[in-house]
Design an enzyme around this catalytic site. Sequence first.
Site, PDB file in Angstrom:
ATOM      1  N   ILE A  47     -40.341  57.666 -37.324  1.00 41.02           N
ATOM      2  CA  ILE A  47     -41.123  57.067 -36.238  1.00 41.02           C
ATOM      3  C   ILE A  47     -40.212  56.752 -35.058  1.00 41.02           C
ATOM      4  O   ILE A  47     -40.567  56.937 -33.896  1.00 41.02           O
ATOM      5  CB  ILE A  47     -41.818  55.777 -36.728  1.00 41.02           C
ATOM      6  CG1 ILE A  47     -42.811  56.099 -37.833  1.00 41.02           C
ATOM      7  CG2 ILE A  47     -42.517  55.063 -35.577  1.00 41.02           C
ATOM      8  CD1 ILE A  47     -43.428  54.867 -38.463  1.00 41.02           C
ATOM      9  N   ALA A  48     -39.038  56.262 -35.380  1.00 38.11           N
ATOM     10  CA  ALA A  48     -38.054  55.915 -34.353  1.00 38.11           C
ATOM     11  C   ALA A  48     -36.661  56.036 -34.950  1.00 38.11           C
ATOM     12  O   ALA A  48     -36.459  55.790 -36.143  1.00 38.11           O
ATOM     13  CB  ALA A  48     -38.286  54.496 -33.828  1.00 38.11           C
ATOM     14  N   SER A  49     -35.716  56.424 -34.107  1.00 40.98           N
ATOM     15  CA  SER A  49     -34.319  56.477 -34.512  1.00 40.98           C
ATOM     16  C   SER A  49     -33.524  55.682 -33.501  1.00 40.98           C
ATOM     17  O   SER A  49     -33.273  56.145 -32.387  1.00 40.98           O
ATOM     18  CB  SER A  49     -33.828  57.934 -34.570  1.00 40.98           C
ATOM     19  OG  SER A  49     -32.464  57.978 -34.922  1.00 40.98           O
TER      20      SER A  49
ATOM     21  N   ILE B 295     -28.783  51.749 -34.712  1.00 42.56           N
ATOM     22  CA  ILE B 295     -28.261  51.251 -35.984  1.00 42.56           C
ATOM     23  C   ILE B 295     -29.098  51.704 -37.174  1.00 42.56           C
ATOM     24  O   ILE B 295     -28.559  51.960 -38.246  1.00 42.56           O
ATOM     25  CB  ILE B 295     -28.178  49.714 -35.941  1.00 42.56           C
ATOM     26  CG1 ILE B 295     -27.040  49.291 -34.997  1.00 42.56           C
ATOM     27  CG2 ILE B 295     -27.963  49.109 -37.318  1.00 42.56           C
ATOM     28  CD1 ILE B 295     -26.924  47.800 -34.797  1.00 42.56           C
TER      29      ILE B 295
ATOM     30  N   GLN C  25     -32.930  53.721 -38.762  1.00 44.14           N
ATOM     31  CA  GLN C  25     -33.964  54.739 -38.599  1.00 44.14           C
ATOM     32  C   GLN C  25     -35.211  54.268 -39.330  1.00 44.14           C
ATOM     33  O   GLN C  25     -35.115  53.701 -40.419  1.00 44.14           O
ATOM     34  CB  GLN C  25     -33.470  56.066 -39.151  1.00 44.14           C
ATOM     35  CG  GLN C  25     -34.340  57.260 -38.817  1.00 44.14           C
ATOM     36  CD  GLN C  25     -33.564  58.561 -38.969  1.00 44.14           C
ATOM     37  OE1 GLN C  25     -32.552  58.767 -38.308  1.00 44.14           O
ATOM     38  NE2 GLN C  25     -34.048  59.436 -39.851  1.00 44.14           N
TER      39      GLN C  25
ATOM     40  N   LYS D 295     -37.296  50.669 -42.821  1.00 43.50           N
ATOM     41  CA  LYS D 295     -36.161  50.633 -41.895  1.00 43.50           C
ATOM     42  C   LYS D 295     -34.890  50.822 -42.709  1.00 43.50           C
ATOM     43  O   LYS D 295     -34.577  50.018 -43.581  1.00 43.50           O
ATOM     44  CB  LYS D 295     -36.136  49.298 -41.139  1.00 43.50           C
ATOM     45  CG  LYS D 295     -35.086  49.204 -40.061  1.00 43.50           C
ATOM     46  CD  LYS D 295     -35.224  47.875 -39.315  1.00 43.50           C
ATOM     47  CE  LYS D 295     -34.202  47.748 -38.205  1.00 43.50           C
ATOM     48  NZ  LYS D 295     -34.352  46.450 -37.476  1.00 43.50           N
TER      49      LYS D 295
ATOM     50  N   ASP E 100     -34.359  39.636 -28.758  1.00 45.01           N
ATOM     51  CA  ASP E 100     -34.284  41.037 -28.336  1.00 45.01           C
ATOM     52  C   ASP E 100     -35.676  41.512 -27.932  1.00 45.01           C
ATOM     53  O   ASP E 100     -36.147  42.556 -28.370  1.00 45.01           O
ATOM     54  CB  ASP E 100     -33.723  41.886 -29.477  1.00 45.01           C
ATOM     55  CG  ASP E 100     -33.324  43.287 -29.020  1.00 45.01           C
ATOM     56  OD1 ASP E 100     -33.095  43.473 -27.814  1.00 45.01           O
ATOM     57  OD2 ASP E 100     -33.250  44.191 -29.873  1.00 45.01           O
TER      58      ASP E 100
END
Length: 467
Positions: free
Chosen positions: A224-226, A229, A231, A247, A385
């Site tokens: 889904i996202a990389s 730190i 993936q 994650k 964040d």
Amino acid sequence: MAVSSFRSGRLPLFHHPQLPNKAASAACTTRSIGGFKKPNGRFSANPKCGRALFLFAQYSQSSEAQTQQDRFSSRLQSSLENLPKLLEDIVQTSISTGPRGALRLAQGIQAFVGVGGEWLADVSRSTNEPTGIPSQLQLGLLSPLYLRKLFERMGATYIKLGQITFCQFIASAPTLFPPEYVEEFQKCFDRAPAVPFEDIQAILREELGRPIDSIYEYIDPTPIASASIAQVHGARLKGSQDDVVIKVLKPGIKDILVADLNFIYIAARILEFLNPDFSRASLVGIVKDIRESMLEEVDFNKEATNIESFRRYLEAMGLTRQATAPRVYNYCSTRRVLTMERLYGVPLTDLDSISSLVSSPENSLITALNVWFGSLLACETFHADVHAGNLWLLRDGRIGFLDFGIVGRISPKTWAAMEVFLASIATEEYESMASALIEMGATNQNIDAKAFAIDLEKIFSSIQASI
């Protein structure tokens, strides 16, 4: 603010035995120019005034030279005293880094050469075009595209630093920066190079200690996202059939972070040693804070604790209908693997999609801000964040807070000082204001509180006078 620190450094110019007496000084009127007086439209020498100004200039020059010499001697002595500590710090940091440091240095050079080669190739192709070299190529490695590529090639540490320094300020404030940089650096959030799915599977087997298919019904091999730190992969739990995201910490990331951050720390220490003025900006302190927060981010057990803390805050404050954070599945989570409830929604910056989900996007943004500000007061930690990738509007209209790898903490001592500071602004009690700022750590440790209060009063008075 430390205006008062210069007061004690004034030179006693009018008490020096070499200066002329009062009578001679009185002869120097406001009409004198360089020891010459202008009677009847003509310049004529005034010996007493000329002698006085000559002695004054001679004394000022010698005093200034002496002051600079004293300052240099003091700085040199301080540097010599700090040199053994600096060398010891460099040696200890280098030992803790190990051989990985030399490897990372070589990889950094390779990244510069690689991106520089791409830029040169693009420049060569552009020279053959009638339009000439585009303005973006003229910026070299400082152009948005090549700067972003350089951060990505340098690896996890520099991608994360890019997010902290550039992404948080550029991508989160698109109206203040050129759109080209905004577009490129927004990619740093979730478009770091992906790790092959086979490596992700190996980490899952190692961390969970059992066959993957005994826990997950299905795992999507396409991430889904990389990020820099970790993936993230979509999955479905076996048995409950809950949709989840996994994650996974990228392999070797912690060693890379330690090597890179130690190198940056040594560079900061050397810069402060060579130029003590950098210490005023707390350069080493900033690097230490970044190193501490980034190394905490590679421990998913801590992130799971942060998520549960935020969920408890939402429940205690009755905010579960306004906002949420993903549920953590502890039985299939470890230090390197975090399995969480999958939330469906869109980033708060996607205005078109938000408008299709809720009638008032402004209210959703206000809700997100209120929930976050409330966590400053009522939660053990607060999300530190918050950006478009970590703050979503969910399909059910709630605000979803994601990725609690970086959190902040405000101690009771700091909060108490903050209350005193805010109250002192309203009552214009500058001594209380100064004491509160010192207590919060907003100043150097050794500071004259009364002189600081006087400076604050002058600053606030000038502000009020200009309004």
